[in-house]
Design a protein around this motif. Structure first.
Motif, PDB file in Angstrom:
ATOM      1  N   SER A   7       0.844  -1.187   0.000  1.00  0.00           N
ATOM      2  CA  SER A   7       0.000   0.000   0.000  1.00  0.00           C
ATOM      3  C   SER A   7       0.882   1.240   0.000  1.00  0.00           C
ATOM      4  N   TYR A   8       0.443   2.280  -0.683  1.00  0.00           N
ATOM      5  CA  TYR A   8       1.207   3.516  -0.786  1.00  0.00           C
ATOM      6  C   TYR A   8       0.310   4.704  -0.458  1.00  0.00           C
ATOM      7  N   THR A   9       0.857   5.609   0.287  1.00  0.00           N
ATOM      8  CA  THR A   9       0.126   6.810   0.664  1.00  0.00           C
ATOM      9  C   THR A   9       0.811   8.018   0.054  1.00  0.00           C
ATOM     10  N   ILE A  10       0.013   8.895  -0.528  1.00  0.00           N
ATOM     11  CA  ILE A  10       0.534  10.078  -1.196  1.00  0.00           C
ATOM     12  C   ILE A  10       0.413  11.282  -0.273  1.00  0.00           C
ATOM     13  N   TYR A  11       1.511  12.009  -0.088  1.00  0.00           N
ATOM     14  CA  TYR A  11       1.511  13.237   0.707  1.00  0.00           C
ATOM     15  C   TYR A  11       1.968  14.393  -0.169  1.00  0.00           C
ATOM     16  N   PRO A  12       1.564  15.620   0.084  1.00  0.00           N
ATOM     17  CA  PRO A  12       0.709  15.986   1.201  1.00  0.00           C
ATOM     18  C   PRO A  12      -0.727  15.502   0.983  1.00  0.00           C
ATOM     19  N   THR A  13      -1.388  15.128   2.064  1.00  0.00           N
ATOM     20  CA  THR A  13      -2.759  14.660   1.927  1.00  0.00           C
ATOM     21  C   THR A  13      -3.686  15.804   1.555  1.00  0.00           C
ATOM     22  N   LYS A  14      -3.303  17.014   1.934  1.00  0.00           N
ATOM     23  CA  LYS A  14      -4.044  18.209   1.538  1.00  0.00           C
ATOM     24  C   LYS A  14      -3.042  19.283   1.162  1.00  0.00           C
ATOM     25  N   TYR A  15      -3.422  20.114   0.233  1.00  0.00           N
ATOM     26  CA  TYR A  15      -2.507  21.157  -0.223  1.00  0.00           C
ATOM     27  C   TYR A  15      -3.316  22.390  -0.588  1.00  0.00           C
ATOM     28  N   VAL A  16      -2.808  23.536  -0.191  1.00  0.00           N
ATOM     29  CA  VAL A  16      -3.464  24.802  -0.513  1.00  0.00           C
ATOM     30  C   VAL A  16      -2.492  25.658  -1.312  1.00  0.00           C
ATOM     31  N   GLN A  17      -2.917  26.097  -2.447  1.00  0.00           N
ATOM     32  CA  GLN A  17      -2.082  26.966  -3.272  1.00  0.00           C
ATOM     33  C   GLN A  17      -2.841  28.258  -3.553  1.00  0.00           C
ATOM     34  N   THR A  18      -2.225  29.362  -3.224  1.00  0.00           N
ATOM     35  CA  THR A  18      -2.849  30.658  -3.474  1.00  0.00           C
ATOM     36  C   THR A  18      -2.474  31.126  -4.875  1.00  0.00           C
ATOM     37  N   LYS A  19      -3.483  31.417  -5.632  1.00  0.00           N
ATOM     38  CA  LYS A  19      -3.290  31.847  -7.020  1.00  0.00           C
ATOM     39  C   LYS A  19      -3.726  33.306  -7.146  1.00  0.00           C
ATOM     40  N   ILE A  20      -2.868  34.136  -7.705  1.00  0.00           N
ATOM     41  CA  ILE A  20      -3.159  35.565  -7.850  1.00  0.00           C
ATOM     42  C   ILE A  20      -3.146  35.922  -9.336  1.00  0.00           C
ATOM     43  N   VAL A  21      -4.218  36.527  -9.774  1.00  0.00           N
ATOM     44  CA  VAL A  21      -4.300  37.011 -11.153  1.00  0.00           C
ATOM     45  C   VAL A  21      -4.424  38.526 -11.102  1.00  0.00           C
ATOM     46  N   ASP A  22      -3.379  39.222 -11.518  1.00  0.00           N
ATOM     47  CA  ASP A  22      -3.351  40.682 -11.472  1.00  0.00           C
ATOM     48  C   ASP A  22      -3.513  41.224 -12.889  1.00  0.00           C
ATOM     49  N   SER A  23      -4.691  41.731 -13.165  1.00  0.00           N
ATOM     50  CA  SER A  23      -4.967  42.293 -14.492  1.00  0.00           C
ATOM     51  C   SER A  23      -5.248  43.790 -14.384  1.00  0.00           C
ATOM     52  N   SER A  24      -4.647  44.423 -13.372  1.00  0.00           N
ATOM     53  CA  SER A  24      -4.899  45.841 -13.133  1.00  0.00           C
ATOM     54  C   SER A  24      -4.494  46.686 -14.332  1.00  0.00           C
ATOM     55  N   ILE A  25      -5.301  47.691 -14.600  1.00  0.00           N
ATOM     56  CA  ILE A  25      -4.999  48.609 -15.703  1.00  0.00           C
ATOM     57  C   ILE A  25      -3.842  49.527 -15.317  1.00  0.00           C
ATOM     58  N   VAL A  26      -3.792  49.916 -14.055  1.00  0.00           N
ATOM     59  CA  VAL A  26      -2.726  50.802 -13.573  1.00  0.00           C
ATOM     60  C   VAL A  26      -2.087  50.172 -12.343  1.00  0.00           C
ATOM     61  N   SER A  27      -0.875  50.606 -12.022  1.00  0.00           N
ATOM     62  CA  SER A  27      -0.163  50.047 -10.880  1.00  0.00           C
ATOM     63  C   SER A  27      -0.660  50.655  -9.576  1.00  0.00           C
ATOM     64  N   GLY A  28      -0.463  49.907  -8.502  1.00  0.00           N
ATOM     65  CA  GLY A  28      -0.824  50.419  -7.194  1.00  0.00           C
ATOM     66  C   GLY A  28      -0.015  51.638  -6.809  1.00  0.00           C
ATOM     67  N   ASN A  29       1.234  51.674  -7.214  1.00  0.00           N
ATOM     68  CA  ASN A  29       2.081  52.835  -6.896  1.00  0.00           C
ATOM     69  C   ASN A  29       1.576  54.092  -7.587  1.00  0.00           C
ATOM     70  N   HIS A  30       1.012  53.924  -8.781  1.00  0.00           N
ATOM     71  CA  HIS A  30       0.450  55.081  -9.480  1.00  0.00           C
ATOM     72  C   HIS A  30      -0.742  55.637  -8.706  1.00  0.00           C
ATOM     73  N   ILE A  31      -1.565  54.765  -8.169  1.00  0.00           N
ATOM     74  CA  ILE A  31      -2.701  55.200  -7.359  1.00  0.00           C
ATOM     75  C   ILE A  31      -2.217  55.931  -6.115  1.00  0.00           C
ATOM     76  N   VAL A  32      -1.193  55.377  -5.455  1.00  0.00           N
ATOM     77  CA  VAL A  32      -0.649  56.024  -4.256  1.00  0.00           C
ATOM     78  C   VAL A  32      -0.080  57.397  -4.594  1.00  0.00           C
ATOM     79  N   ASP A  33       0.579  57.509  -5.736  1.00  0.00           N
ATOM     80  CA  ASP A  33       1.145  58.815  -6.143  1.00  0.00           C
ATOM     81  C   ASP A  33       0.040  59.859  -6.276  1.00  0.00           C
TER      82      ASP A  33
END
Length: 301
Positions: free
Chosen positions: A82-108
């Motif tokens: 018998s074989y057990t696969i690890y990690p038994t659970k996994y969380v991956q954070t996925k970020i999709v940044d399609s901003s028209i302008v940069s955050g630094n531009h907004i801060v400016d």
């Protein structure tokens, strides 16, 4: 007696030579039967989980494999265990940044307004709060405005309407503070929804300037009746001072989870490979190793 012993050794040696010849032309009966253990790991939304390091435990061994672009993994293991696969659970954070302008531009743009007291400049009503209107004006001036406002499409007059505006924008996402994925921090240009200990009736809006551990720096309209740069040193607290109730991220953030499948791999009498979803402890198959017996027969007589 000596002749008899010599004949016996000769017979044993002949048998050994014949056995070696037979084994050299067939699969060694002591060789482990190996099988390919493979599968595909996908996220809950069906997307393949690529680049995931997977550990496979079984038969007192550890196998390491990384999923490919299609989420597949494959490695050769000894059959019958018998074989057990690890990690038994996994969380991956996925970020999709399609901003028209940069955050630094907004801060400016926002920082150039520090000290301004004319709320009508930001399309606010006379003698009314204007923190949300200030955020709306900055986003609009930067070139990435809200939509769905009342009087003007880009003007959001309350915190609730700003949250609605984040929902209407395909590339933005609003999280209440307890729902923000782990290790995700607000970035310059993001939106902050705040209130004091009295709750949402005392709500307030701001724009993120920077985050450094527990220190949150924002630019806010209608802070003591003007635009101000405000620093809070315990912004993660839920009980002290002004409480951060939520963050509007100018990008899409999703926490994708998967749970790998457990497999029991064995070879049956029909000679076929069988992969079953592992549900209970499997009985390991045993193989006969004839070498100790042969060693004893040849050299211990």
């Amino acid at each position: 007696m000596n002749n008899d012993r010599f004949v016996l050794h000769g017979v044993v040696l002949a048998l050994f030579i014949a056995l070696v010849s037979f084994l050299s032309n067939s699969s060694p009966i002591w060789a482990a039967d190996t099988k390919v253990l493979s599968g595909t790991i996908r996220f809950e939304n069906g997307e393949p989980a690529s680049g995931i390091h997977v550990l496979i435990f079984g038969n007192e061994s550890i196998y390491t494999v990384t999923t490919d672009d299609l989420g597949g993994y494959s490695t050769t293991v000894v059959a019958g265990y018998s074989y057990t696969i690890y990690p038994t659970k996994y969380v991956q954070t996925k970020i999709v940044d399609s901003s028209i302008v940069s955050g630094n531009h907004i801060v400016d743009i926002a920082s150039q307004e520090i000290g301004e007291t004319d709320s009508e400049k930001y399309h606010a009503k006379v003698d009314a709060g204007w923190c949300s209107e200030f955020v709306s004006w900055v986003y609009y001036t930067a070139g990435d405005p809200f939509t769905g406002g009342d009087d003007e499409d880009w003007v959001m007059t309350t915190v609730k309407k700003i949250v609605k505006g984040f929902g209407l924008h395909d590339g933005w996402q609003f999280f209440e503070r307890d729902d923000i994925p782990t290790n995700i921090e607000p970035q310059p240009g993001d939106y902050v929804f705040m209130s004091n200990n009295l709750g949402i009736d005392k709500s307030h809006s701001g724009i993120v300037w920077s985050v450094d551990d527990d220190t949150l720096v924002t630019i806010e309209g209608n802070y003591n009746d003007s635009v101000a740069r405000v620093e809070r040193n315990s912004w993660r607290s839920k009980t002290e001072g002004t409480i951060v109730r939520g963050i509007g991220f100018r990008r899409i953030i999703s926490a994708a989870r998967f749970e790998p499948t457990y497999y029991y791999v064995y070879s049956s009498a029909d000679g076929q490979d069988h992969n079953f979803i592992y549900s209970e402890e499997a009985t390991s198959a045993t193989s006969i190793n004839p070498m100790p017996f042969l060693w004893s027969l040849l050299f211990d007589s």
